[in-house]
Design a protein around this motif. Structure first.
Motif, PDB file in Angstrom:
ATOM      1  N   VAL A   1      32.787  12.796   3.030  1.00 48.58           N
ATOM      2  CA  VAL A   1      31.781  12.746   3.625  1.00 48.58           C
ATOM      3  C   VAL A   1      30.752  14.169   3.994  1.00 48.58           C
ATOM      4  O   VAL A   1      31.540  15.372   4.223  1.00 48.58           O
ATOM      5  N   ARG A   2      29.712  13.999   3.334  1.00 52.03           N
ATOM      6  CA  ARG A   2      28.844  15.399   3.239  1.00 52.03           C
ATOM      7  C   ARG A   2      28.031  15.873   4.621  1.00 52.03           C
ATOM      8  O   ARG A   2      27.586  14.591   5.308  1.00 52.03           O
ATOM      9  N   PRO A   3      28.126  16.933   5.110  1.00 53.92           N
ATOM     10  CA  PRO A   3      27.676  17.162   6.319  1.00 53.92           C
ATOM     11  C   PRO A   3      26.177  17.060   6.502  1.00 53.92           C
ATOM     12  O   PRO A   3      25.567  17.469   5.263  1.00 53.92           O
ATOM     13  N   LYS A   4      25.372  16.463   7.257  1.00 53.93           N
ATOM     14  CA  LYS A   4      23.971  16.257   7.335  1.00 53.93           C
ATOM     15  C   LYS A   4      23.436  17.739   7.474  1.00 53.93           C
ATOM     16  O   LYS A   4      23.747  18.493   8.523  1.00 53.93           O
ATOM     17  N   GLY A   5      22.658  17.959   6.639  1.00 49.70           N
ATOM     18  CA  GLY A   5      22.141  19.345   6.746  1.00 49.70           C
ATOM     19  C   GLY A   5      20.949  19.656   7.995  1.00 49.70           C
ATOM     20  O   GLY A   5      20.547  18.627   8.390  1.00 49.70           O
ATOM     21  N   ASP A   6      20.551  20.778   7.963  1.00 50.76           N
ATOM     22  CA  ASP A   6      19.346  21.028   9.051  1.00 50.76           C
ATOM     23  C   ASP A   6      18.005  20.998   8.417  1.00 50.76           C
ATOM     24  O   ASP A   6      17.035  21.366   9.113  1.00 50.76           O
ATOM     25  N   GLY A   7      17.682  20.302   7.487  1.00 53.65           N
ATOM     26  CA  GLY A   7      16.685  19.932   6.840  1.00 53.65           C
ATOM     27  C   GLY A   7      16.100  21.125   5.900  1.00 53.65           C
ATOM     28  O   GLY A   7      15.035  21.184   5.214  1.00 53.65           O
ATOM     29  N   ILE A   8      16.938  22.275   5.851  1.00 55.32           N
ATOM     30  CA  ILE A   8      16.405  23.409   4.883  1.00 55.32           C
ATOM     31  C   ILE A   8      17.074  23.506   3.914  1.00 55.32           C
ATOM     32  O   ILE A   8      18.344  23.368   3.760  1.00 55.32           O
ATOM     33  N   VAL A   9      16.607  23.484   2.732  1.00 54.69           N
ATOM     34  CA  VAL A   9      17.332  23.707   1.409  1.00 54.69           C
ATOM     35  C   VAL A   9      17.512  25.303   1.146  1.00 54.69           C
ATOM     36  O   VAL A   9      16.551  25.987   1.248  1.00 54.69           O
TER      37      VAL A   9
ATOM     38  N   ILE B   1      22.649  28.451  -6.709  1.00 60.27           N
ATOM     39  CA  ILE B   1      23.263  27.395  -6.235  1.00 60.27           C
ATOM     40  C   ILE B   1      22.352  26.933  -5.040  1.00 60.27           C
ATOM     41  O   ILE B   1      21.823  27.607  -4.369  1.00 60.27           O
ATOM     42  N   ILE B   2      21.962  25.630  -5.273  1.00 55.87           N
ATOM     43  CA  ILE B   2      21.088  24.922  -4.403  1.00 55.87           C
ATOM     44  C   ILE B   2      21.873  24.157  -3.351  1.00 55.87           C
ATOM     45  O   ILE B   2      22.567  23.080  -3.679  1.00 55.87           O
ATOM     46  N   THR B   3      21.858  24.427  -1.976  1.00 58.71           N
ATOM     47  CA  THR B   3      22.682  23.480  -0.946  1.00 58.71           C
ATOM     48  C   THR B   3      21.829  22.920  -0.137  1.00 58.71           C
ATOM     49  O   THR B   3      20.389  23.552   0.112  1.00 58.71           O
ATOM     50  N   GLY B   4      22.009  21.877   0.683  1.00 61.11           N
ATOM     51  CA  GLY B   4      21.227  21.386   1.769  1.00 61.11           C
ATOM     52  C   GLY B   4      20.589  20.219   1.418  1.00 61.11           C
ATOM     53  O   GLY B   4      19.733  19.687   2.451  1.00 61.11           O
ATOM     54  N   LEU B   5      20.647  19.827   0.273  1.00 60.38           N
ATOM     55  CA  LEU B   5      19.880  18.646  -0.175  1.00 60.38           C
ATOM     56  C   LEU B   5      20.625  17.348   0.287  1.00 60.38           C
ATOM     57  O   LEU B   5      21.774  17.245  -0.103  1.00 60.38           O
TER      58      LEU B   5
ATOM     59  N   LYS C   1      12.583  27.449  -6.302  1.00 55.22           N
ATOM     60  CA  LYS C   1      11.806  27.275  -5.302  1.00 55.22           C
ATOM     61  C   LYS C   1      10.485  26.795  -5.087  1.00 55.22           C
ATOM     62  O   LYS C   1      10.192  25.871  -4.452  1.00 55.22           O
ATOM     63  N   THR C   2       9.781  26.881  -6.158  1.00 58.62           N
ATOM     64  CA  THR C   2       8.165  26.359  -6.515  1.00 58.62           C
ATOM     65  C   THR C   2       8.463  25.156  -6.756  1.00 58.62           C
ATOM     66  O   THR C   2       7.767  24.203  -6.168  1.00 58.62           O
ATOM     67  N   VAL C   3       9.235  24.452  -7.591  1.00 64.32           N
ATOM     68  CA  VAL C   3       9.567  23.045  -7.960  1.00 64.32           C
ATOM     69  C   VAL C   3       9.999  22.604  -6.825  1.00 64.32           C
ATOM     70  O   VAL C   3       9.232  21.529  -6.528  1.00 64.32           O
ATOM     71  N   LEU C   4      10.691  22.819  -5.769  1.00 63.00           N
ATOM     72  CA  LEU C   4      11.283  22.208  -4.595  1.00 63.00           C
ATOM     73  C   LEU C   4      10.245  22.165  -3.571  1.00 63.00           C
ATOM     74  O   LEU C   4      10.113  21.168  -2.738  1.00 63.00           O
TER      75      LEU C   4
ATOM     76  N   LYS D   1       6.930  21.758  -3.938  1.00 65.74           N
ATOM     77  CA  LYS D   1       6.116  21.028  -4.548  1.00 65.74           C
ATOM     78  C   LYS D   1       6.463  19.436  -4.086  1.00 65.74           C
ATOM     79  O   LYS D   1       5.584  18.921  -3.916  1.00 65.74           O
ATOM     80  N   LYS D   2       7.698  19.146  -4.023  1.00 65.86           N
ATOM     81  CA  LYS D   2       8.438  18.259  -3.846  1.00 65.86           C
ATOM     82  C   LYS D   2       8.366  18.090  -2.181  1.00 65.86           C
ATOM     83  O   LYS D   2       8.834  16.858  -1.865  1.00 65.86           O
ATOM     84  N   GLY D   3       8.079  18.705  -1.385  1.00 66.09           N
ATOM     85  CA  GLY D   3       7.936  18.588  -0.071  1.00 66.09           C
ATOM     86  C   GLY D   3       9.244  19.278   0.920  1.00 66.09           C
ATOM     87  O   GLY D   3       9.292  19.010   1.838  1.00 66.09           O
ATOM     88  N   TYR D   4      10.153  19.990   0.131  1.00 61.99           N
ATOM     89  CA  TYR D   4      11.380  20.634   0.760  1.00 61.99           C
ATOM     90  C   TYR D   4      11.193  21.962   1.469  1.00 61.99           C
ATOM     91  O   TYR D   4      10.277  22.550   0.935  1.00 61.99           O
ATOM     92  N   THR D   5      11.636  22.231   2.421  1.00 64.94           N
ATOM     93  CA  THR D   5      11.565  23.278   3.037  1.00 64.94           C
ATOM     94  C   THR D   5      12.574  24.176   2.230  1.00 64.94           C
ATOM     95  O   THR D   5      13.886  23.831   2.581  1.00 64.94           O
ATOM     96  N   VAL D   6      12.330  25.186   1.849  1.00 63.03           N
ATOM     97  CA  VAL D   6      13.269  26.186   1.052  1.00 63.03           C
ATOM     98  C   VAL D   6      13.276  27.591   1.508  1.00 63.03           C
ATOM     99  O   VAL D   6      12.279  28.204   1.941  1.00 63.03           O
ATOM    100  N   LYS D   7      14.591  28.101   1.386  1.00 62.08           N
ATOM    101  CA  LYS D   7      14.753  29.531   1.917  1.00 62.08           C
ATOM    102  C   LYS D   7      15.695  30.032   0.638  1.00 62.08           C
ATOM    103  O   LYS D   7      16.657  29.586   0.193  1.00 62.08           O
ATOM    104  N   LEU D   8      15.456  31.343   0.569  1.00 63.70           N
ATOM    105  CA  LEU D   8      16.113  32.021  -0.415  1.00 63.70           C
ATOM    106  C   LEU D   8      17.345  32.699   0.382  1.00 63.70           C
ATOM    107  O   LEU D   8      17.163  33.411   1.433  1.00 63.70           O
ATOM    108  N   SER D   9      18.497  32.676   0.009  1.00 66.27           N
ATOM    109  CA  SER D   9      19.596  33.321   0.633  1.00 66.27           C
ATOM    110  C   SER D   9      20.488  33.988  -0.113  1.00 66.27           C
ATOM    111  O   SER D   9      20.766  33.773  -1.258  1.00 66.27           O
ATOM    112  N   GLY D  10      21.223  34.790   0.542  1.00 62.90           N
ATOM    113  CA  GLY D  10      22.330  35.774  -0.175  1.00 62.90           C
ATOM    114  C   GLY D  10      21.662  36.659  -1.011  1.00 62.90           C
ATOM    115  O   GLY D  10      20.506  36.820  -1.129  1.00 62.90           O
TER     116      GLY D  10
END
Length: 103
Positions: free
Chosen positions: A20-28, A44-48, A88-91, A93-102
């Motif tokens: 079971v994958r944990p449900k994210g907080d809506g932020i990729v 690494i892209i997480t939160g999808l 980040k730009t591609v995601l 455009k698809k309507g995701y909220t994206v943050k750079l981390s690490g």
């Protein structure tokens, strides 16, 4: 105690449950990681919160945009190299909220 064999039906196999994958907080989140990769960096892209098939299609699209390889592991997408800005730009455009981390 689990039943492994029955004289009526034979060997009894346990059905493995899907992890079971944990449900994210809506932020990729996109992070760069080099640990355990002999100095080679990956993004690494997480939160999808997508099913496996949709995740693989998105990974294929991102690999085409970045012009490099990658894979899907445990619900995360790994893209070779540091292509965080392109991803980040591609995601976005698809309507995701994206943050750079690490780092």
């Amino acid at each position: 105690m689990t039943l492994v064999y029955s004289t009526e039906t034979g060997r009894i196999k346990e059905e493995k449950q899907k992890p079971v994958r944990p449900k994210g907080d809506g932020i990729v989140r996109i992070q760069k990681q080099t640990k355990g990769r002999k100095g080679k960096g990956v993004s690494i892209i997480t939160g999808l919160d997508l099913e496996d098939a949709a995740l693989k299609l998105l990974a294929a699209e991102l690999k085409k945009v970045c012009g490099c390889g990658g894979s899907v592991k445990d619900g995360d997408i790994e893209i070779q190299g540091d292509a965080r800005e392109k991803i980040k730009t591609v995601l976005e455009k698809k309507g995701y909220t994206v943050k750079l981390s690490g780092g």
